[in-house]
Design an enzyme around this catalytic site. Sequence first.
Site, PDB file in Angstrom:
ATOM      1  N   TYR A   1     -19.020 -13.479  77.589  1.00 51.90           N
ATOM      2  CA  TYR A   1     -17.631 -13.624  77.117  1.00 51.90           C
ATOM      3  C   TYR A   1     -16.818 -14.184  78.295  1.00 51.90           C
ATOM      4  O   TYR A   1     -15.820 -13.592  78.718  1.00 51.90           O
ATOM      5  CB  TYR A   1     -17.031 -12.289  76.665  1.00 51.90           C
ATOM      6  CG  TYR A   1     -17.854 -11.506  75.668  1.00 51.90           C
ATOM      7  CD1 TYR A   1     -17.689 -11.698  74.297  1.00 51.90           C
ATOM      8  CD2 TYR A   1     -18.797 -10.562  76.092  1.00 51.90           C
ATOM      9  CE1 TYR A   1     -18.441 -10.973  73.389  1.00 51.90           C
ATOM     10  CE2 TYR A   1     -19.543  -9.836  75.188  1.00 51.90           C
ATOM     11  CZ  TYR A   1     -19.366 -10.034  73.841  1.00 51.90           C
ATOM     12  OH  TYR A   1     -20.110  -9.306  72.941  1.00 51.90           O
TER      13      TYR A   1
ATOM     14  N   GLN B   1      -6.053 -14.810  80.890  1.00 53.00           N
ATOM     15  CA  GLN B   1      -5.426 -13.527  81.219  1.00 53.00           C
ATOM     16  C   GLN B   1      -3.915 -13.724  81.308  1.00 53.00           C
ATOM     17  O   GLN B   1      -3.454 -14.747  81.808  1.00 53.00           O
ATOM     18  CB  GLN B   1      -5.963 -13.003  82.558  1.00 53.00           C
ATOM     19  CG  GLN B   1      -7.475 -12.835  82.609  1.00 53.00           C
ATOM     20  CD  GLN B   1      -7.977 -11.610  81.847  1.00 53.00           C
ATOM     21  OE1 GLN B   1      -7.194 -10.848  81.278  1.00 53.00           O
ATOM     22  NE2 GLN B   1      -9.285 -11.428  81.821  1.00 53.00           N
TER      23      GLN B   1
ATOM     24  N   CYS C   1      12.832 -12.493  77.554  1.00 56.30           N
ATOM     25  CA  CYS C   1      11.970 -11.321  77.385  1.00 56.30           C
ATOM     26  C   CYS C   1      11.680 -10.812  78.794  1.00 56.30           C
ATOM     27  O   CYS C   1      11.148 -11.561  79.619  1.00 56.30           O
ATOM     28  CB  CYS C   1      10.682 -11.736  76.675  1.00 56.30           C
ATOM     29  SG  CYS C   1       9.391 -10.501  76.770  1.00 56.30           S
TER      30      CYS C   1
ATOM     31  N   CYS D   1     -10.244  -4.228  77.179  1.00 56.71           N
ATOM     32  CA  CYS D   1      -8.797  -4.029  76.974  1.00 56.71           C
ATOM     33  C   CYS D   1      -8.575  -3.041  75.840  1.00 56.71           C
ATOM     34  O   CYS D   1      -7.479  -2.966  75.292  1.00 56.71           O
ATOM     35  CB  CYS D   1      -8.093  -5.352  76.718  1.00 56.71           C
ATOM     36  SG  CYS D   1      -8.730  -6.218  75.290  1.00 56.71           S
TER      37      CYS D   1
ATOM     38  N   ASP E   1     -17.050  -8.938  78.990  1.00 51.41           N
ATOM     39  CA  ASP E   1     -15.587  -8.907  78.868  1.00 51.41           C
ATOM     40  C   ASP E   1     -15.212  -9.324  77.443  1.00 51.41           C
ATOM     41  O   ASP E   1     -14.615 -10.385  77.231  1.00 51.41           O
ATOM     42  CB  ASP E   1     -14.952  -9.839  79.921  1.00 51.41           C
ATOM     43  CG  ASP E   1     -13.432  -9.746  79.925  1.00 51.41           C
ATOM     44  OD1 ASP E   1     -12.874  -8.814  79.302  1.00 51.41           O
ATOM     45  OD2 ASP E   1     -12.789 -10.614  80.555  1.00 51.41           O
TER      46      ASP E   1
ATOM     47  N   CYS F   1      11.495  -5.112  68.495  1.00 54.78           N
ATOM     48  CA  CYS F   1      10.416  -6.098  68.609  1.00 54.78           C
ATOM     49  C   CYS F   1       9.085  -5.351  68.696  1.00 54.78           C
ATOM     50  O   CYS F   1       9.032  -4.224  69.175  1.00 54.78           O
ATOM     51  CB  CYS F   1      10.696  -6.955  69.834  1.00 54.78           C
ATOM     52  SG  CYS F   1       9.343  -7.230  70.932  1.00 54.78           S
TER      53      CYS F   1
ATOM     54  N   CYS G   1       6.795  -4.327  73.547  1.00 57.57           N
ATOM     55  CA  CYS G   1       6.719  -3.186  74.468  1.00 57.57           C
ATOM     56  C   CYS G   1       6.847  -1.850  73.733  1.00 57.57           C
ATOM     57  O   CYS G   1       7.636  -1.728  72.790  1.00 57.57           O
ATOM     58  CB  CYS G   1       7.857  -3.258  75.486  1.00 57.57           C
ATOM     59  SG  CYS G   1       7.757  -4.709  76.526  1.00 57.57           S
TER      60      CYS G   1
HETATM   61  C1  LIG Z   1     -11.114 -10.884  76.774  1.00 60.95           C
HETATM   62  S1  LIG Z   1     -11.581 -12.566  76.728  1.00 60.95           S
HETATM   63  C2  LIG Z   1     -12.318 -12.730  78.304  1.00 60.95           C
HETATM   64  C3  LIG Z   1     -12.457 -14.121  78.860  1.00 60.95           C
HETATM   65  C4  LIG Z   1     -12.773 -14.250  80.330  1.00 60.95           C
HETATM   66  N1  LIG Z   1     -13.746 -13.299  80.817  1.00 60.95           N
HETATM   67  C5  LIG Z   1     -11.522 -14.213  81.193  1.00 60.95           C
HETATM   68  O1  LIG Z   1     -11.380 -13.306  82.031  1.00 60.95           O
HETATM   69  O2  LIG Z   1     -10.664 -15.111  81.044  1.00 60.95           O
HETATM   70  C6  LIG Z   1     -12.890 -12.558  75.590  1.00 60.95           C
HETATM   71  C7  LIG Z   1     -13.566 -13.878  75.399  1.00 60.95           C
HETATM   72  O3  LIG Z   1     -14.688 -13.687  74.526  1.00 60.95           O
HETATM   73  C8  LIG Z   1     -14.812 -14.816  73.687  1.00 60.95           C
HETATM   74  N2  LIG Z   1     -15.645 -14.371  72.536  1.00 60.95           N
HETATM   75  C9  LIG Z   1     -15.254 -13.647  71.475  1.00 60.95           C
HETATM   76  N3  LIG Z   1     -16.309 -13.361  70.691  1.00 60.95           N
HETATM   77  C10 LIG Z   1     -17.404 -13.909  71.294  1.00 60.95           C
HETATM   78  C11 LIG Z   1     -18.788 -13.936  70.977  1.00 60.95           C
HETATM   79  N4  LIG Z   1     -19.251 -13.337  69.889  1.00 60.95           N
HETATM   80  N5  LIG Z   1     -19.626 -14.583  71.814  1.00 60.95           N
HETATM   81  C12 LIG Z   1     -19.149 -15.206  72.931  1.00 60.95           C
HETATM   82  N6  LIG Z   1     -17.843 -15.202  73.279  1.00 60.95           N
HETATM   83  C13 LIG Z   1     -16.969 -14.572  72.470  1.00 60.95           C
HETATM   84  C14 LIG Z   1     -13.392 -15.213  73.387  1.00 60.95           C
HETATM   85  O4  LIG Z   1     -13.312 -16.556  72.987  1.00 60.95           O
HETATM   86  C15 LIG Z   1     -12.721 -14.961  74.747  1.00 60.95           C
HETATM   87  O5  LIG Z   1     -12.774 -16.111  75.546  1.00 60.95           O
END
Ligand SMILES: C[S@@+](CC[C@H](N)C(=O)[O-])C[C@H]1O[C@@H](n2cnc3c(N)ncnc32)[C@H](O)[C@@H]1O
Length: 431
Positions: free
Chosen positions: A286, A255, A185, A381, A354, A107, A110
């Site tokens: 974000y 998350q 899983c 990440c 983020d 798969c 992992c």
């Molecule tokens: C890694 S997630 C983090 C979400 C949040 N901080 C959390 O902990 O749940 C990244 C987020 O960025 C948003 N995103 C991606 N590209 C973006 C952009 N250009 N402007 C604003 N948000 C964006 C995605 O929809 C997603 O919700």
Amino acid sequence: MLIHAIYNNNSQKLTKQTKQTKALSIKKIPFLKGEVVLLNIDSLAAGGAGVSRHKGFVVFTNFTCPGDSVLAKITNIKKNFAQAEIVSIKNPSDKRIVAKCPVFQKCGGCTWQHILYTEQLKQKKQILSSSLGKKISFKDEIIKDVIPSPKEWRYRNRIQLKIDKNFDYGFYEKKSHNIIKIKDCPIADSLLFKDLDKNIKNHTSLKKNYHNQVEVYISREKEIKYIISGNKQNKTNKPDKQNNKNKIDKKAFAQVNEWVNQILIKDILKYLKKHLLPKQTVYDLYCGHGNFSFPINKILNPYKTIGVELNLSSVQIAKKNALQNNIAGLDFIAKDVKSFLQQCKNINGPVILDPPRIGCDKAVIESLIKLKPPVILYISCNPQTLARDLEILIGDNNLYEPVLAQAYDMFPQTDHVESLIVLKLSPKDID
Ligand SMILES: C[S@@+](CC[C@H](N)C(=O)[O-])C[C@H]1O[C@@H](n2cnc3c(N)ncnc32)[C@H](O)[C@@H]1O
């Protein structure tokens, strides 16, 4: 290791010189494609493969463990490195263990089930440190030990399954569209598999076209939910009125490891508290559905908390939550972070970034360089895109100083590295 030490102890100028010197040196390739060679694995790289040097030439081999001696077949040769696959393990590392899952290595999920958990943590710290070390200068002591996941197994609260025409389901094999069928899983919460056969059949057989993907997740209300997305003929995510027990939600980011998420939130609050001044606003860029914005607003009570997010469903969830709970001081803006910052006249307080795995748009970093927030908490990440963005942000004038690099094991048994970097605006740049 040597290059890393040079990066850490010297200026960024030296980093660039080292890159140029590296580019000039022509490496002699010591083997042919298809040849079987003996490799001693030293460490693990981003992407999960074991790293070894054969006559000085770097070779990456999947599913190896630091300390292993393996016979491996060279499958691919590039200018500066080669890839190989294990033929046999000559001498296993004392950090090698038996993988739990029957479809491990088949798969595409992992990559590290065969490695002792403490060693996984050690390698993640090293991956973060060396990714940053290739792009920026920092003091060694800012890189902390990785915070483990309270759960090494069964930590995922969501999985994405592929379904075939016979309603069999599973994960895609790595780099292919073959479905590796599963019934469980070991990194996913067992609840996700409860009545899954029946529910997949219910959801999919009710539609004319079969659906090829389902996301199963545990909601905040601890209900099991399904997001069904179809093949080309059926892309809708409309709620299935004939089966409203398991509601179908529109896709919004969340998350996957709630245990580690809670630790991360606590730390964000701790570091923000250190730096947040009275009458300052916190900018949660974000922000998703407000995973960080809500606790920041509640616990730290800044002048304002502004969340910016592109996904409309996430913003709707956040706004509804704020409205239903009568929460003041929180603002959610449905916008691209890039245009939000380009329209911003000034930033009065700490910024949280983020972004998704691809990192920030270059224009986002350029706006931050102009706006100069006093503190930036970058949650990432992907150590590679993180390092790329930090190199631009810090620049040649050291606009920001990294004061903390902390990885969190959000994804045990895999090579994915989640981290938080705290950056302080250099005192010379504070207006
Ligand atoms: C890694 S997630 C983090 C979400 C949040 N901080 C959390 O902990 O749940 C990244 C987020 O960025 C948003 N995103 C991606 N590209 C973006 C952009 N250009 N402007 C604003 N948000 C964006 C995605 O929809 C997603 O919700």
